[in-house]
Design a protein around this motif. Structure first.
Motif, PDB file in Angstrom:
ATOM      1  N   ALA A  13       0.822  -1.211   0.000  1.00 37.12           N
ATOM      2  CA  ALA A  13       0.000   0.000   0.000  1.00 37.12           C
ATOM      3  C   ALA A  13       0.858   1.264   0.000  1.00 37.12           C
ATOM      4  O   ALA A  13       0.509   2.255  -0.644  1.00 37.12           O
ATOM      5  CB  ALA A  13      -0.927  -0.009   1.214  1.00 37.12           C
ATOM      6  N   TYR A  14       1.981   1.224   0.695  1.00 40.48           N
ATOM      7  CA  TYR A  14       2.771   2.447   0.868  1.00 40.48           C
ATOM      8  C   TYR A  14       3.284   3.025  -0.457  1.00 40.48           C
ATOM      9  O   TYR A  14       3.149   4.230  -0.685  1.00 40.48           O
ATOM     10  CB  TYR A  14       3.916   2.182   1.846  1.00 40.48           C
ATOM     11  N   PRO A  15       3.866   2.188  -1.354  1.00 41.62           N
ATOM     12  CA  PRO A  15       4.342   2.774  -2.612  1.00 41.62           C
ATOM     13  C   PRO A  15       3.236   3.475  -3.393  1.00 41.62           C
ATOM     14  O   PRO A  15       3.448   4.556  -3.949  1.00 41.62           O
ATOM     15  CB  PRO A  15       4.874   1.570  -3.390  1.00 41.62           C
ATOM     16  N   VAL A  16       2.035   2.863  -3.409  1.00 34.19           N
ATOM     17  CA  VAL A  16       0.924   3.481  -4.142  1.00 34.19           C
ATOM     18  C   VAL A  16       0.542   4.802  -3.483  1.00 34.19           C
ATOM     19  O   VAL A  16       0.392   5.838  -4.150  1.00 34.19           O
ATOM     20  CB  VAL A  16      -0.288   2.526  -4.182  1.00 34.19           C
ATOM     21  N   ALA A  17       0.409   4.780  -2.154  1.00 31.46           N
ATOM     22  CA  ALA A  17       0.046   5.999  -1.433  1.00 31.46           C
ATOM     23  C   ALA A  17       1.103   7.081  -1.646  1.00 31.46           C
ATOM     24  O   ALA A  17       0.784   8.252  -1.896  1.00 31.46           O
ATOM     25  CB  ALA A  17      -0.111   5.699   0.054  1.00 31.46           C
ATOM     26  N   ALA A  18       2.379   6.682  -1.576  1.00 25.23           N
ATOM     27  CA  ALA A  18       3.460   7.653  -1.752  1.00 25.23           C
ATOM     28  C   ALA A  18       3.414   8.232  -3.160  1.00 25.23           C
ATOM     29  O   ALA A  18       3.584   9.440  -3.347  1.00 25.23           O
ATOM     30  CB  ALA A  18       4.811   6.982  -1.504  1.00 25.23           C
ATOM     31  N   TYR A  19       3.135   7.365  -4.137  1.00 22.92           N
ATOM     32  CA  TYR A  19       3.069   7.853  -5.518  1.00 22.92           C
ATOM     33  C   TYR A  19       1.958   8.891  -5.662  1.00 22.92           C
ATOM     34  O   TYR A  19       2.176   9.973  -6.212  1.00 22.92           O
ATOM     35  CB  TYR A  19       2.829   6.688  -6.481  1.00 22.92           C
ATOM     36  N   VAL A  20       0.774   8.556  -5.131  1.00 23.33           N
ATOM     37  CA  VAL A  20      -0.368   9.473  -5.260  1.00 23.33           C
ATOM     38  C   VAL A  20      -0.064  10.787  -4.541  1.00 23.33           C
ATOM     39  O   VAL A  20      -0.295  11.876  -5.061  1.00 23.33           O
ATOM     40  CB  VAL A  20      -1.646   8.819  -4.699  1.00 23.33           C
ATOM     41  N   LEU A  21       0.496  10.681  -3.322  1.00 18.47           N
ATOM     42  CA  LEU A  21       0.774  11.895  -2.557  1.00 18.47           C
ATOM     43  C   LEU A  21       1.820  12.764  -3.249  1.00 18.47           C
ATOM     44  O   LEU A  21       1.672  13.976  -3.353  1.00 18.47           O
ATOM     45  CB  LEU A  21       1.262  11.528  -1.158  1.00 18.47           C
ATOM     46  N   LEU A  22       2.885  12.141  -3.721  1.00 22.25           N
ATOM     47  CA  LEU A  22       3.994  12.935  -4.256  1.00 22.25           C
ATOM     48  C   LEU A  22       3.668  13.542  -5.612  1.00 22.25           C
ATOM     49  O   LEU A  22       3.994  14.693  -5.874  1.00 22.25           O
ATOM     50  CB  LEU A  22       5.260  12.081  -4.356  1.00 22.25           C
ATOM     51  N   THR A  23       3.011  12.773  -6.493  1.00 23.93           N
ATOM     52  CA  THR A  23       2.719  13.323  -7.822  1.00 23.93           C
ATOM     53  C   THR A  23       1.374  14.023  -7.858  1.00 23.93           C
ATOM     54  O   THR A  23       1.191  14.963  -8.608  1.00 23.93           O
ATOM     55  CB  THR A  23       2.687  12.232  -8.892  1.00 23.93           C
TER      56      THR A  23
END
Lengths: 336, 466
Positions: free
Chosen positions: B150-160
């Motif tokens: 879950a974290y990579p997806v969440a990080a991707y959404v948050l950062l981009t």
């Protein structure tokens, strides 16, 4: 039937050579100008404390953005190394390269670029200690000179001293940092490099105030913005933005008074700021394009003073970059 | 004579009531003097080494302390605060420079108003990673799922910013785009992506079910597996497709610590599983798999990382059709991940080779099928053996991230280098201060990884402890 018509139109467009959208259309559609700058060069392009790019090369791109969008911030800066800069421009990753690049024939022709003008006339200069009491490069007979090996500076040095019938001793180093260090520690009397670089290096010496940059410039390094071949309208736009900045300084139009100057009685000022004539249309913009650029970024003199001149830590003398009316080389082609 | 009650005052036999406390060791073998005699001045050679060490400390440590602490400037603004001729004393490190550039060092050119998103990503990362690393905390499986899934997806959404506005899936590729768009709009979507996705999923599941008997599998199982995979992928795609109202932040404005950590963590997390697969592939009995793995490993090990990055950034676009572009940071990420996994593969292969044949035979004797044998018997032992090698790779990778500077991605060092050129901070000591800070940053992370790996080794090494 419709499909055939489209195909025919496509063939016509191809044969007319306008199959691709123009650079200006691309820039407008994108909503931002893509501008290639250095990865950091004092006074030319470097990020400030807030992370905004500043410098003379940066301000030129901001002026172009202001002319197109009426917003000097609609620029995306791409920091490029010296190696990648031409690939980036050729591949279309950037629209204009404003990256401290010397205008040479091979770059202008075989590499496929057009130089729009010279934002900064640079050239090799000399720095000495004030205590030596030297006021001109002609007094450098017998000096020991720190220089980086394998650069054109080393060659220019030989030519200059031979032409002036002076003796000198070269102390060469392979990197610029070593060269500076050697000069700073007193291993040689003179440090030589491009003048803009000398001023930047001077700030990092242990006692910046003890050193002086001699007025002579012994080589030609005209630095300016460039675009790729194939879109003359875009080339014109870049070129005339540069001339507009020069004309503005010549006519006394500044960031502050630009709005009042629109109503000036001087026909030259009126043509520049778009209250007379339709000069903006020729480059695909509205007629007050130059007004927008000057109002947001300032004229050439203001840009120079703010980034590299007396109002900056660098404190570079205008020298060759004075207007032609004051004995320099900067000469804005007339808008008429 | 009455033994039990001796007359008072008469000395009789004596029985000590307890153990006598041991005598302290002789003075010549204890205390600082003895310790230093044993450890510092034991032999003439040792004496020379000790004196040499002291001399080095004397030469190095005081100037370093003087530069970075005692002579350093801690407050002020602009270059004048750090100029000796202005403040009238020798000046060491110019720490206000780091202070002024700190936001850039942490976030790069990330827009100021959106920086909370970066902070949130850092925070979630720490919150998920810390319990994962501490052995006693329960729910390891859930924790790992959250961190790696879950974290990579969440990080991707948050950062981009997410909100990719996906247009189509498989059917659009084969020319049915207009059809699925019509269906999508008929049921209230703006694009035809989701109808396309659902139909594609059902089609693939049907094909899998039809083909299952050929590979001796059950129809139901194959269809279930395919649909399961599509559901998981669907959740991920939905997450990046939903409009959370976050403004889009291009990766070109990312920088500093953010980029360093994104590249390092992606490389580290991707390289271990990829490396294990490649190592198993290289030792596989199937010639095609073996040759492919070997070629992959040798290719990526044979090419310098700089070449890989340069090729991915400036050459790849020339070969790609038209306006088809891949994000610059993504290209670097893929390059780094592939490069690191090739190295990782060889480390893991070393561990596999150290497992005696008896372990394989034992597992086979128990009737474990190939996959389970690897998962339950061989890999746990092999990976444990090569922890130092794996962490060595991680540390190397972490430092290699600085190479992305040559493709104009501003990692921590890149941002610092750009900051050096700000004329407002040009002083004789700015550059040394900056590099000192960067060195400290990299040391903290690398040393942390190293210590953690040592603790891990100790914990997993129970069976070999004497």
């Amino acid at each position: 039937m419709k499909r055939i018509l489209i195909a025919a139109a496509g063939v016509l467009a191809l044969s007319a050579g306008v199959a691709k959208a123009t650079t200006l259309d691309d820039v407008k559609a994108r909503g931002a100008l893509n501008c290639g700058v250095t990865q950091g060069l004092p006074g030319f392009s470097s990020p400030d404390d807030k992370g905004n790019w500043t410098g003379i090369d940066v301000d030129f791109c901001r002026a172009v953005a202001a002319a197109i969008f009426n917003d000097a911030n609609k620029v995306r800066f791409t920091p490029l190394s010296a190696k990648d800069r031409f690939t980036a421009l050729q591949s279309g990753a950037i629209d204009v390269l404003s990256r401290n690049t010397t205008w040479t024939m091979s770059r202008d022709t075989t590499l496929g670029f057009n130089f729009a003008g010279v934002m900064y006339y640079d050239g090799q200069g000399f720095m000495v200690r004030k205590s030596l009491n030297i006021k001109s490069a002609k007094e450098l007979n017998g000096a020991s000179i720190c220089v980086q090996t394998g650069t054109t500076h080393e060659l220019n040095l030989g030519d200059y001293f031979r032409a002036n019938n002076m003796k000198y001793e070269v102390i060469a180093f392979s990197t610029i940092d070593e060269t500076v260090k050697a000069y700073d520690s007193g291993r040689c009397d003179v440090f030589t490099s491009d003048q803009s670089q000398i001023y930047a290096i001077k700030l990092k010496l242990t006692n910046a105030g003890d050193h002086i940059v001699l007025p002579e410039v012994i080589s030609k390094e005209p630095l300016g913005p460039l675009v790729r071949h194939g879109d003359d309208q875009w080339f014109d736009l870049i070129k005339w933005t540069y001339y507009a900045l020069l004309n503005a300084e010549e006519l006394g139009v500044t960031q502050k008074n630009a709005d009042q100057e629109v109503n000036s009685a001087n026909p030259e000022v009126k043509r520049l700021l778009g209250s007379d004539g339709k000069f903006g249309e020729g480059i695909g913009l509205s007629n007050d394009w130059a007004l927008r650029a000057v109002k947001q970024v300032g004229n050439y003199g203001e840009i120079f003073d703010r980034n590299v001149g007396p109002n900056s830590p660098l404190g570079i003398q205008r020298g060759l970059n004075k207007l032609w009316t004051q004995g320099g080389l900067q000469y804005g082609m007339p808008i008429r | 004579m009455d033994v039990s009650a001796p007359p008072a005052g008469t000395p009789a036999s004596f029985v000590s009531p307890g153990m006598i406390a041991p005598e302290p060791a002789p003075i010549s073998t204890r205390g600082p003097i003895a310790w230093s005699r044993a450890h510092l001045f034991g032999s003439p050679f040792q004496i020379i080494l000790t004196l040499f060490g002291l001399a080095v400390i004397y030469v190095v440590v005081p100037p370093v302390l003087r530069f970075f602490i005692f002579d350093a400037v801690f407050t002020g603004t602009g270059r004048n605060a750090c100029l000796p001729e202005v403040i009238g004393r020798p000046v060491g490190a110019c720490w206000p420079f780091i202070g002024a550039k700190f936001n850039q060092i942490v976030y790069g050119f990330y827009p100021e108003a959106e920086r909370w998103r970066v902070n949130l990503v850092y925070l979630i990362g720490v919150v998920l990673l810390a319990p994962l690393m501490i052995q006693k905390v329960p729910y390891k499986r859930l924790n790992a799922l959250l961190f790696f899934g879950a974290y990579p997806v969440a990080a991707y959404v948050l950062l981009t910013g997410g909100n990719l506005q996906l247009r189509g899936f498989l059917l659009s590729w084969v020319g049915l785009g207009p059809l699925v768009t019509t269906i999508g709009q008929a049921i209230g979507f703006s694009t035809g992506f989701w109808p396309d996705y659902v139909i594609s999923a059902l089609l693939v599941a049907a094909i899998a079910a039809a083909a299952a008997p050929v590979f001796a599998g059950s129809r139901k199982g194959a269809a279930k597996t395919a649909l399961g995979a599509f559901v998981i992928l669907g959740v991920v795609l939905a997450a990046v497709d939903i409009n959370f109202g976050l403004p889009w932040v291009e990766t070109r404005v990312w920088g500093g610590m953010l980029v360093t950590l994104v590249i390092a963590v992606t490389g580290i997390v991707a390289s271990l599983p990829l490396g294990i697969l490649l190592a198993l592939g290289r030792r596989s009995q199937m010639p095609l798999v073996r040759i492919a793995s070997t070629l992959f490993i040798e290719f990526w090990r044979g090419v310098p990382l700089i070449t890989v990055l340069f090729f991915a950034t400036y050459m790849l676009p020339l070969f790609l059709p038209g306006r088809f572009t891949i994000d610059g940071l993504l290209r670097a990420l893929v390059g780094v991940a592939l490069f690191a996994s090739a190295y990782m593969a060889e480390v893991v292969r070393g561990g596999l080779q150290a497992i005696p044949k008896g372990q394989y035979e034992g597992a086979q004797a128990l009737g474990l099928p190939g996959g389970l044998m690897m998962r339950l018997v061989v890999l746990p032992q092999a990976l444990k053996l090569v922890i130092p090698g794996i962490v060595n790779n991680f540390i190397g990778l972490f430092k290699d991230t600085t190479l992305v500077l040559i493709v104009s991605i501003f990692d921590l060092l890149g941002v610092l280098r750009a900051a050096f050129t700000d004329p407002a901070w040009a002083t004789p000591t700015t550059v040394v201060t900056g590099f000192g800070f960067a060195g400290l940053f990299y040391f903290v992370f690398c040393f942390g990884m190293s210590r953690y790996s040592m603790a891990l080794e100790k914990r997993l090494d129970r069976n070999r402890r004497h």
